[in-house]
Write a protein that holds these residues in place. Sequence first.
Motif, PDB file in Angstrom:
ATOM      1  N   LYS A   1       0.823  -1.214   0.000  1.00 32.49           N
ATOM      2  CA  LYS A   1       0.000   0.000   0.000  1.00 32.49           C
ATOM      3  C   LYS A   1       0.858   1.265   0.000  1.00 32.49           C
ATOM      4  CE  LYS A   1      -3.853  -2.233   2.365  1.00 32.49           C
ATOM      5  NZ  LYS A   1      -4.596  -2.391   3.628  1.00 32.49           N
ATOM      6  N   GLN A   2       2.122   1.108   0.464  1.00 34.89           N
ATOM      7  CA  GLN A   2       2.994   2.267   0.605  1.00 34.89           C
ATOM      8  C   GLN A   2       4.276   2.051  -0.203  1.00 34.89           C
ATOM      9  OE1 GLN A   2       3.521   3.368   4.710  1.00 34.89           O
ATOM     10  NE2 GLN A   2       5.281   4.661   4.277  1.00 34.89           N
ATOM     11  N   ALA A   3       4.773   3.132  -0.794  1.00 29.51           N
ATOM     12  CA  ALA A   3       6.009   3.040  -1.580  1.00 29.51           C
ATOM     13  C   ALA A   3       7.192   2.700  -0.676  1.00 29.51           C
ATOM     14  CB  ALA A   3       6.268   4.352  -2.300  1.00 29.51           C
ATOM     15  N   ALA A   4       8.068   1.800  -1.146  1.00 28.36           N
ATOM     16  CA  ALA A   4       9.287   1.467  -0.389  1.00 28.36           C
ATOM     17  C   ALA A   4      10.349   2.544  -0.612  1.00 28.36           C
ATOM     18  CB  ALA A   4       9.821   0.106  -0.820  1.00 28.36           C
ATOM     19  N   ILE A   5      10.378   3.105  -1.828  1.00 30.51           N
ATOM     20  CA  ILE A   5      11.257   4.237  -2.167  1.00 30.51           C
ATOM     21  C   ILE A   5      10.380   5.311  -2.789  1.00 30.51           C
ATOM     22  CG2 ILE A   5      13.164   5.022  -3.638  1.00 30.51           C
ATOM     23  CD1 ILE A   5      14.147   3.302  -1.354  1.00 30.51           C
ATOM     24  N   ASN A   6      10.476   6.541  -2.246  1.00 37.27           N
ATOM     25  CA  ASN A   6       9.506   7.578  -2.578  1.00 37.27           C
ATOM     26  C   ASN A   6      10.214   8.838  -3.088  1.00 37.27           C
ATOM     27  OD1 ASN A   6       7.396   9.401  -2.649  1.00 37.27           O
ATOM     28  ND2 ASN A   6       6.483   8.707  -0.733  1.00 37.27           N
ATOM     29  N   ASP A   7      10.284   8.989  -4.421  1.00 34.99           N
ATOM     30  CA  ASP A   7      10.866  10.176  -5.071  1.00 34.99           C
ATOM     31  C   ASP A   7      12.240  10.517  -4.483  1.00 34.99           C
ATOM     32  OD1 ASP A   7      10.720  12.143  -7.056  1.00 34.99           O
ATOM     33  OD2 ASP A   7      10.070  13.655  -5.612  1.00 34.99           O
ATOM     34  N   LEU A   8      13.108   9.521  -4.437  1.00 32.05           N
ATOM     35  CA  LEU A   8      14.409   9.681  -3.787  1.00 32.05           C
ATOM     36  C   LEU A   8      15.475  10.112  -4.797  1.00 32.05           C
ATOM     37  CD1 LEU A   8      15.903   7.323  -1.122  1.00 32.05           C
ATOM     38  CD2 LEU A   8      17.319   7.999  -3.056  1.00 32.05           C
ATOM     39  N   SER A   9      16.223  11.158  -4.435  1.00 32.49           N
ATOM     40  CA  SER A   9      17.359  11.621  -5.241  1.00 32.49           C
ATOM     41  C   SER A   9      18.593  11.692  -4.358  1.00 32.49           C
ATOM     42  CB  SER A   9      17.081  13.004  -5.851  1.00 32.49           C
ATOM     43  OG  SER A   9      15.987  12.938  -6.756  1.00 32.49           O
ATOM     44  N   LEU A  10      19.724  11.193  -4.887  1.00 32.75           N
ATOM     45  CA  LEU A  10      20.949  11.134  -4.084  1.00 32.75           C
ATOM     46  C   LEU A  10      22.161  11.019  -4.996  1.00 32.75           C
ATOM     47  CD1 LEU A  10      22.333  10.700  -1.236  1.00 32.75           C
ATOM     48  CD2 LEU A  10      21.983   8.244  -1.600  1.00 32.75           C
ATOM     49  N   ASP A  11      23.187  11.822  -4.719  1.00 30.42           N
ATOM     50  CA  ASP A  11      24.465  11.699  -5.419  1.00 30.42           C
ATOM     51  C   ASP A  11      25.500  11.111  -4.467  1.00 30.42           C
ATOM     52  OD1 ASP A  11      23.634  12.775  -7.865  1.00 30.42           O
ATOM     53  OD2 ASP A  11      23.952  14.827  -7.156  1.00 30.42           O
ATOM     54  N   ILE A  12      26.276  10.140  -4.954  1.00 29.82           N
ATOM     55  CA  ILE A  12      27.349   9.514  -4.192  1.00 29.82           C
ATOM     56  C   ILE A  12      28.635   9.726  -4.976  1.00 29.82           C
ATOM     57  CG2 ILE A  12      28.236   7.331  -3.257  1.00 29.82           C
ATOM     58  CD1 ILE A  12      25.289   6.399  -3.051  1.00 29.82           C
ATOM     59  N   TYR A  13      29.690  10.141  -4.273  1.00 34.63           N
ATOM     60  CA  TYR A  13      30.912  10.574  -4.945  1.00 34.63           C
ATOM     61  C   TYR A  13      32.018   9.521  -4.897  1.00 34.63           C
ATOM     62  CZ  TYR A  13      28.423  14.943  -4.871  1.00 34.63           C
ATOM     63  OH  TYR A  13      27.453  15.903  -5.061  1.00 34.63           O
ATOM     64  N   LYS A  14      32.897   9.576  -5.888  1.00 31.79           N
ATOM     65  CA  LYS A  14      34.015   8.639  -5.988  1.00 31.79           C
ATOM     66  C   LYS A  14      34.878   8.720  -4.730  1.00 31.79           C
ATOM     67  CE  LYS A  14      37.474   7.039  -9.231  1.00 31.79           C
ATOM     68  NZ  LYS A  14      38.244   7.271 -10.443  1.00 31.79           N
ATOM     69  N   ASN A  15      35.239   7.544  -4.186  1.00 33.92           N
ATOM     70  CA  ASN A  15      36.102   7.405  -3.015  1.00 33.92           C
ATOM     71  C   ASN A  15      35.421   7.847  -1.708  1.00 33.92           C
ATOM     72  OD1 ASN A  15      39.160   8.518  -1.600  1.00 33.92           O
ATOM     73  ND2 ASN A  15      38.659   6.406  -2.047  1.00 33.92           N
ATOM     74  N   GLU A  16      34.110   8.118  -1.762  1.00 32.50           N
ATOM     75  CA  GLU A  16      33.380   8.513  -0.560  1.00 32.50           C
ATOM     76  C   GLU A  16      32.990   7.271   0.242  1.00 32.50           C
ATOM     77  OE1 GLU A  16      29.661  11.478   0.532  1.00 32.50           O
ATOM     78  OE2 GLU A  16      29.480  10.298  -1.303  1.00 32.50           O
ATOM     79  N   TRP A  17      32.941   7.420   1.571  1.00 36.74           N
ATOM     80  CA  TRP A  17      32.303   6.415   2.436  1.00 36.74           C
ATOM     81  C   TRP A  17      31.005   7.050   2.921  1.00 36.74           C
ATOM     82  CZ3 TRP A  17      35.015   2.431   6.005  1.00 36.74           C
ATOM     83  CH2 TRP A  17      34.050   1.683   6.699  1.00 36.74           C
ATOM     84  N   ILE A  18      29.910   6.524   2.425  1.00 41.21           N
ATOM     85  CA  ILE A  18      28.599   7.040   2.815  1.00 41.21           C
ATOM     86  C   ILE A  18      27.840   5.944   3.553  1.00 41.21           C
ATOM     87  CG2 ILE A  18      27.636   6.465   0.531  1.00 41.21           C
ATOM     88  CD1 ILE A  18      25.766   8.881   0.838  1.00 41.21           C
ATOM     89  N   SER A  19      27.255   6.297   4.690  1.00 40.61           N
ATOM     90  CA  SER A  19      26.429   5.350   5.442  1.00 40.61           C
ATOM     91  C   SER A  19      24.964   5.709   5.231  1.00 40.61           C
ATOM     92  CB  SER A  19      26.761   5.411   6.934  1.00 40.61           C
ATOM     93  OG  SER A  19      28.031   4.862   7.186  1.00 40.61           O
ATOM     94  N   ILE A  20      24.165   4.711   4.880  1.00 40.47           N
ATOM     95  CA  ILE A  20      22.720   4.910   4.718  1.00 40.47           C
ATOM     96  C   ILE A  20      22.051   4.176   5.875  1.00 40.47           C
ATOM     97  CG2 ILE A  20      20.724   4.512   3.222  1.00 40.47           C
ATOM     98  CD1 ILE A  20      22.657   4.718   0.831  1.00 40.47           C
TER      99      ILE A  20
END
Length: 277
Positions: A18-37
């Motif tokens: 009934k509900q979206a699992a991902i909802n209009d999501l925008s995200l940039d991830i950069y080379k050599n970055e450590w990003i935690s989600i």
Amino acid sequence: MEKIISIANLNYTYPDAKQAAINDLSLDIYKNEWISIVGKNGSGKSTLTKLIDGLIEADSGTISVAGQIINEDNIWEARKKIGIIFQNPDHQFVGATVEDDVAFGLENQGMPREQMVKEIDRALELVKMSDFKKRDPQSLSGGQKQRVAIAGVLATKPQIIIMDESTSMLDPDGRKTVLNLVQQLRKEQDLTIISITHDIEETELSQRIVVLNTGKIVKDGKPVEIYDLGTDLRKYGLEEPFSSKLMSTLRDTVKLPEGYLSEEELEQQLWKLHSNM
């Protein structure tokens, strides 16, 4: 900074949900970055991982990997750039020995045997597991198994490594060892690390933290900015870091600097206060 992954207006709803699992999501991830989600169960973390790796197809929106928008024609090429380390390394083991397991991804790529042997040795050397090459993976400790799983990913030479709750089954020492190893490899191999976790304590080595809730990004900032949310993190189903809790308790009786302090920084402040008494 060079973008390695660019996600634009992504939407995904599971069949019959009934509900979206991902909802209009925008995200940039950069080379050599450590990003935690980070986010609680059901926030959309695992769905986002599957979408990035092309295991499921978005309802709408785009994902670009290394400048190329993923589609049916190039998904296998994009996947070669991504390696995933899962929560339970046993799920990644298919061979009778450690070297057989590391060889698995290379065999799938059709690599010649002579070159494969060199790549296996290189990958095991990187994770300090060369001495265990002939061992049965099931005879290893949890931390050793995870290092072999990392070697299996490194052998295929990805540009991006996704850690999907990959230290959650380890004890604190094993977790620290694996995270420090990944940090070292990120710098040496120019890797981009995407760490998917519900445990805020696992994010200290990252350069950026993205908080997901109901398929949307609700916070995106440097670790210190996210940790400074303190008890507000609970709104998103996250525990505040141990040192934040301790600082809250100590502030009634001890003068401490404003803002978040890591455990090491807090320890230094307390030693300084103690030596001035």
